[in-house]
Design a protein around this motif. Sequence first.
Motif, mmCIF file in Angstrom:
data_model
loop_
_atom_site.group_PDB
_atom_site.id
_atom_site.type_symbol
_atom_site.label_atom_id
_atom_site.label_comp_id
_atom_site.label_asym_id
_atom_site.label_seq_id
_atom_site.Cartn_x
_atom_site.Cartn_y
_atom_site.Cartn_z
ATOM 1 N N LEU A 298 -6.150 31.088 -34.713
ATOM 2 C CA LEU A 298 -5.043 30.133 -34.668
ATOM 3 C C LEU A 298 -3.818 30.661 -35.418
ATOM 4 C CD1 LEU A 298 -4.033 27.397 -33.758
ATOM 5 C CD2 LEU A 298 -5.113 26.370 -35.780
ATOM 6 N N VAL A 299 -4.026 31.267 -36.571
ATOM 7 C CA VAL A 299 -2.904 31.806 -37.346
ATOM 8 C C VAL A 299 -2.253 32.973 -36.600
ATOM 9 C CG1 VAL A 299 -2.300 33.047 -39.465
ATOM 10 C CG2 VAL A 299 -3.738 31.013 -39.577
ATOM 11 N N ARG A 300 -3.039 33.778 -35.939
ATOM 12 C CA ARG A 300 -2.465 34.872 -35.155
ATOM 13 C C ARG A 300 -1.623 34.325 -33.996
ATOM 14 N NH1 ARG A 300 -7.803 38.862 -35.342
ATOM 15 N NH2 ARG A 300 -7.328 39.746 -37.408
ATOM 16 N N LYS A 301 -2.057 33.246 -33.369
ATOM 17 C CA LYS A 301 -1.257 32.611 -32.330
ATOM 18 C C LYS A 301 0.030 32.049 -32.918
ATOM 19 C CE LYS A 301 -5.031 31.259 -29.200
ATOM 20 N NZ LYS A 301 -5.741 30.098 -28.588
ATOM 21 N N LEU A 302 -0.057 31.502 -34.119
ATOM 22 C CA LEU A 302 1.126 30.982 -34.799
ATOM 23 C C LEU A 302 2.146 32.097 -35.027
ATOM 24 C CD1 LEU A 302 2.764 28.900 -36.469
ATOM 25 C CD2 LEU A 302 1.315 29.515 -38.433
ATOM 26 N N ASP A 303 1.681 33.233 -35.504
ATOM 27 C CA ASP A 303 2.585 34.357 -35.753
ATOM 28 C C ASP A 303 3.248 34.833 -34.461
ATOM 29 O OD1 ASP A 303 2.074 34.315 -38.453
ATOM 30 O OD2 ASP A 303 0.567 35.901 -38.394
ATOM 31 N N ASP A 318 6.055 20.244 -33.547
ATOM 32 C CA ASP A 318 6.280 20.906 -32.262
ATOM 33 C C ASP A 318 5.420 22.172 -32.135
ATOM 34 O OD1 ASP A 318 8.139 18.966 -31.667
ATOM 35 O OD2 ASP A 318 9.856 20.161 -32.354
ATOM 36 N N VAL A 319 5.319 22.928 -33.232
ATOM 37 C CA VAL A 319 4.519 24.147 -33.215
ATOM 38 C C VAL A 319 3.052 23.813 -32.964
ATOM 39 C CG1 VAL A 319 3.709 26.116 -34.572
ATOM 40 C CG2 VAL A 319 6.099 25.395 -34.727
ATOM 41 N N ALA A 320 2.536 22.802 -33.672
ATOM 42 C CA ALA A 320 1.141 22.403 -33.500
ATOM 43 C C ALA A 320 0.870 21.963 -32.065
ATOM 44 C CB ALA A 320 0.794 21.273 -34.473
ATOM 45 N N VAL A 327 -1.362 18.904 -36.517
ATOM 46 C CA VAL A 327 -0.639 19.486 -37.648
ATOM 47 C C VAL A 327 -1.601 19.770 -38.793
ATOM 48 C CG1 VAL A 327 1.148 19.077 -39.395
ATOM 49 C CG2 VAL A 327 1.544 18.387 -37.028
ATOM 50 N N ARG A 328 -2.547 18.874 -39.022
ATOM 51 C CA ARG A 328 -3.511 19.042 -40.102
ATOM 52 C C ARG A 328 -4.372 20.297 -39.875
ATOM 53 N NH1 ARG A 328 -5.757 16.118 -44.157
ATOM 54 N NH2 ARG A 328 -7.900 16.592 -44.724
ATOM 55 N N THR A 329 -4.834 20.477 -38.638
ATOM 56 C CA THR A 329 -5.649 21.662 -38.336
ATOM 57 C C THR A 329 -4.846 22.940 -38.551
ATOM 58 O OG1 THR A 329 -7.011 20.464 -36.737
ATOM 59 C CG2 THR A 329 -6.949 22.864 -36.541
ATOM 60 N N LEU A 330 -3.596 22.923 -38.098
ATOM 61 C CA LEU A 330 -2.749 24.105 -38.276
ATOM 62 C C LEU A 330 -2.507 24.378 -39.762
ATOM 63 C CD1 LEU A 330 -1.095 26.318 -36.925
ATOM 64 C CD2 LEU A 330 0.825 24.715 -36.789
ATOM 65 N N HIS A 331 -2.261 23.316 -40.518
ATOM 66 C CA HIS A 331 -2.057 23.464 -41.967
ATOM 67 C C HIS A 331 -3.310 24.038 -42.629
ATOM 68 C CE1 HIS A 331 -0.942 22.482 -46.116
ATOM 69 N NE2 HIS A 331 -2.145 21.953 -46.235
ATOM 70 N N ASN A 332 -4.473 23.507 -42.286
ATOM 71 C CA ASN A 332 -5.731 23.983 -42.876
ATOM 72 C C ASN A 332 -5.987 25.452 -42.531
ATOM 73 O OD1 ASN A 332 -6.201 21.455 -43.960
ATOM 74 N ND2 ASN A 332 -7.611 20.812 -42.348
ATOM 75 N N ALA A 333 -5.632 25.828 -41.312
ATOM 76 C CA ALA A 333 -5.825 27.221 -40.902
ATOM 77 C C ALA A 333 -4.945 28.154 -41.727
ATOM 78 C CB ALA A 333 -5.511 27.377 -39.415
ATOM 79 N N VAL A 334 -3.684 27.785 -41.946
ATOM 80 C CA VAL A 334 -2.773 28.628 -42.724
ATOM 81 C C VAL A 334 -3.230 28.722 -44.173
ATOM 82 C CG1 VAL A 334 -0.408 28.869 -43.562
ATOM 83 C CG2 VAL A 334 -0.820 28.174 -41.197
ATOM 84 N N MET A 342 1.354 25.668 -45.089
ATOM 85 C CA MET A 342 2.119 26.083 -43.921
ATOM 86 C C MET A 342 3.613 26.065 -44.235
ATOM 87 S SD MET A 342 2.157 24.528 -40.064
ATOM 88 C CE MET A 342 3.345 25.118 -38.860
ATOM 89 N N HIS A 343 4.061 25.067 -44.987
ATOM 90 C CA HIS A 343 5.482 24.969 -45.357
ATOM 91 C C HIS A 343 5.925 26.220 -46.119
ATOM 92 C CE1 HIS A 343 9.279 23.367 -46.781
ATOM 93 N NE2 HIS A 343 8.911 23.626 -48.013
ATOM 94 N N ARG A 344 5.150 26.632 -47.114
ATOM 95 C CA ARG A 344 5.528 27.806 -47.898
ATOM 96 C C ARG A 344 5.470 29.073 -47.053
ATOM 97 N NH1 ARG A 344 2.369 30.733 -52.905
ATOM 98 N NH2 ARG A 344 4.073 32.149 -53.458
ATOM 99 N N TYR A 345 4.465 29.181 -46.197
ATOM 100 C CA TYR A 345 4.321 30.367 -45.364
ATOM 101 C C TYR A 345 5.505 30.518 -44.419
ATOM 102 C CZ TYR A 345 2.487 33.520 -41.790
ATOM 103 O OH TYR A 345 2.327 34.552 -40.913
ATOM 104 N N MET A 346 5.893 29.429 -43.764
ATOM 105 C CA MET A 346 7.024 29.489 -42.851
ATOM 106 C C MET A 346 8.315 29.805 -43.599
ATOM 107 S SD MET A 346 5.706 29.093 -39.879
ATOM 108 C CE MET A 346 7.115 28.715 -38.842
ATOM 109 N N ARG A 347 8.456 29.287 -44.813
ATOM 110 C CA ARG A 347 9.652 29.565 -45.620
ATOM 111 C C ARG A 347 9.708 31.042 -46.015
ATOM 112 N NH1 ARG A 347 9.866 26.229 -50.947
ATOM 113 N NH2 ARG A 347 8.517 27.936 -51.648
#
Length: 409
Positions: A298-303, A318-320, A327-334, A342-347
């Motif tokens: 999932l994180v690789r797809k995000l990147d 929107d990304v999720a 959003v929760r699953t995406l956050h947990n994956a990051v 996820m907020h810090r990673y995207m920043r």
Amino acid sequence: MPNVAKEFPKSGKIGNIQRHREGLMPEIRCHVFCVNEDQDSRRIIRWRAHRGTRLPWSSCAYDPFQFRLALFFVIATIATDGSDDRRVSLLDELLESEFVRVSRFLDVDRFRSIEGLGEAESIPIDAKAFDAAFASLKLKSCSVHLQRTFPRILQMHYSTTGAIVGLAMDDAASLIIDGVEARAPALLLVKGTATCEIVEQQPNMLALLNFASIDDRGWPGDADSAQLIVTLLDKCQALRATVGDALMLASHSPDTLAQPGVIESIEESILQAADLAMAAASPALEGKRLSLSHYLALVRKLDEFVAANAGKTLYSADVAQQLGVSVRTLHNAVVAIRGMSMHRYMRLRRLWNVRQQLVRGASLQSIKAVALVNGFWHMGEFTSLYREMFGETPQQTLSAARNTPSGQS
């Protein structure tokens, strides 16, 4: 025993031997590296000399009739008695030689990854007090790399004809590989080609050993895979010592490696130490790695999604939705794979994109325009975040880039 004090300058670790004899050092560990042409062996003799005692040179059994070719290299490492905690880094002791290449980097913008291990993409977490460096030693069919890293997110695409073994060179090292925390005595074993998602929250001293072939050695793992395995601490320490001794010998005594059979003996010693570490390895982390495989994908797809939408403001919901998860699953994956929200990673990704544009000169865009394109609308907050991460303002980065002569990096 040859007079080591006369053969080496009184600087760094070697000079500490004489200072200890004069009563100025609290304690010294002394290692003797012996290479013998009659037998493929490597012997390390360790002594500990405390304040008020002399190094027992006479206890070294050196018989010229027994060894037709014995090559001694002394490495003295300061050990403390509690009054001083400082240690000299092995990497700082290495010198360029016919066999050793040393690369040091002044800042994050000039950093280059180690050649020959694959392709790497780094996003710095903290670029202040940047002090990354690496040294490489090429032997007959393997290469040894020692690296001082920096806080970063690293996507590493490893590629080797045989295997790559990664290990921490001290117990303080800590990193997350594919969501699993890696500390000594854990080893990274890569066979063939594989991609690893790595997070380093701190600078680490790491060694990477690239073997051209490991046929019939019985090492664990499948082809084209990467895994963390846990070995015994003493086997990990023995591998560390072998790597360090080989680098120091090649750095400070290159004439030794020019002698017939020495390179082959050193390489065999490294292989034997790696064999022992692999034989004692446990697949204890395998279950955790498999449980994180969904998050890793999932994180690789995000990147990939973020890279494909560079320059656009991305919102978590929107990304999720685009990735088909909550959003929760995406956050947990990051959090699991990157070790941060996820907020810090995207920043971090957005700040790094800004810096890359500024380093290129950003001649047609103002700093404000670059910031806005990357989702930073509050310029005061943006400047503060940028300074906190890189130790300078965006204006200083752009000014330095524009003052750099064409063709220089």
